[in-house]
Design a protein around this motif. Structure first.
Motif, PDB file in Angstrom:
ATOM      1  N   HIS A   1       0.845  -1.188   0.000  1.00 50.20           N
ATOM      2  CA  HIS A   1       0.000   0.000   0.000  1.00 50.20           C
ATOM      3  C   HIS A   1       0.881   1.239   0.000  1.00 50.20           C
ATOM      4  CE1 HIS A   1      -3.462   2.542   0.771  1.00 50.20           C
ATOM      5  NE2 HIS A   1      -2.756   3.158   1.697  1.00 50.20           N
ATOM      6  N   GLU A   2       0.744   2.023  -1.031  1.00 55.95           N
ATOM      7  CA  GLU A   2       1.484   3.279  -1.115  1.00 55.95           C
ATOM      8  C   GLU A   2       0.658   4.370  -0.439  1.00 55.95           C
ATOM      9  OE1 GLU A   2       2.841   6.243  -4.671  1.00 55.95           O
ATOM     10  OE2 GLU A   2       3.019   4.094  -5.020  1.00 55.95           O
ATOM     11  N   HIS A   3       1.325   5.192   0.366  1.00 62.67           N
ATOM     12  CA  HIS A   3       0.620   6.275   1.063  1.00 62.67           C
ATOM     13  C   HIS A   3       0.041   7.230   0.028  1.00 62.67           C
ATOM     14  CE1 HIS A   3      -0.251   8.636   4.666  1.00 62.67           C
ATOM     15  NE2 HIS A   3      -0.088   9.685   3.883  1.00 62.67           N
ATOM     16  N   THR A   4      -1.231   7.542   0.175  1.00 62.68           N
ATOM     17  CA  THR A   4      -1.924   8.401  -0.778  1.00 62.68           C
ATOM     18  C   THR A   4      -2.526   9.605  -0.062  1.00 62.68           C
ATOM     19  OG1 THR A   4      -4.051   7.285  -0.454  1.00 62.68           O
ATOM     20  CG2 THR A   4      -2.575   6.372  -2.148  1.00 62.68           C
TER      21      THR A   4
ATOM     22  N   ASP B   1      -5.051   8.619   2.443  1.00 57.99           N
ATOM     23  CA  ASP B   1      -4.456   8.276   3.736  1.00 57.99           C
ATOM     24  C   ASP B   1      -4.176   9.534   4.553  1.00 57.99           C
ATOM     25  OD1 ASP B   1      -4.335   5.472   3.189  1.00 57.99           O
ATOM     26  OD2 ASP B   1      -2.485   5.791   2.056  1.00 57.99           O
ATOM     27  N   THR B   2      -3.686  10.572   3.899  1.00 60.73           N
ATOM     28  CA  THR B   2      -3.397  11.829   4.597  1.00 60.73           C
ATOM     29  C   THR B   2      -4.674  12.395   5.217  1.00 60.73           C
ATOM     30  OG1 THR B   2      -1.540  12.317   3.130  1.00 60.73           O
ATOM     31  CG2 THR B   2      -2.478  14.173   4.340  1.00 60.73           C
TER      32      THR B   2
ATOM     33  N   ASP C   1      -5.611  10.145   8.146  1.00 61.92           N
ATOM     34  CA  ASP C   1      -4.653  10.365   9.240  1.00 61.92           C
ATOM     35  C   ASP C   1      -4.958  11.674   9.970  1.00 61.92           C
ATOM     36  OD1 ASP C   1      -3.367   8.012   8.530  1.00 61.92           O
ATOM     37  OD2 ASP C   1      -1.657   9.016   7.575  1.00 61.92           O
TER      38      ASP C   1
END
Length: 116
Positions: free
Chosen positions: A6-9, A12-13, A16
């Protein structure tokens, strides 16, 4: 079966940031109506709650590729900037506010870039 990387996208930001805002609200509510320096925390709590809800919806809209996501990112950036500004008032003596302000600034920056 191999686990998918899973690449941070940006989604996600947003999530978070919403989580950090929720944690900040919880910490502030546990402190009471004022911080150790006598500052009223009501505005901070309200902005964190709004920001958490807006970030969650922004992340969900982006995850589904909604036609409304870009215009909503502008609203999310505004909410994050307002929340960050309020949390920064308490950041030198409330660790949760410092973390929240940082998460909000990051989310606002990404939202502005994605909405452009």
């Amino acid at each position: 079966m191999e686990a998918m990387q899973h690449e941070h996208t940006h989604t996600d930001t947003c999530f978070d940031c919403a989580e950090t805002c929720e944690r900040c609200v919880t910490a502030l509510l546990e402190m009471g109506e004022e911080d150790s320096k006598g500052h009223d925390l009501t505005a901070c709590i309200k902005l964190c709650r709004d920001c958490a809800d807006i970030c969650t919806l922004c992340g969900r809209l982006e995850a589904r590729g909604s036609q409304f996501m870009k215009s909503y990112m502008t609203v999310c950036a505004e909410a994050c900037e307002a929340c960050a500004a309020e949390c920064e008032k308490h950041a030198d003596h409330v660790a949760h506010c410092k973390a929240c302000a940082e998460a909000c600034r990051k989310c606002a920056e990404e939202c502005r870039a994605m909405a452009a």
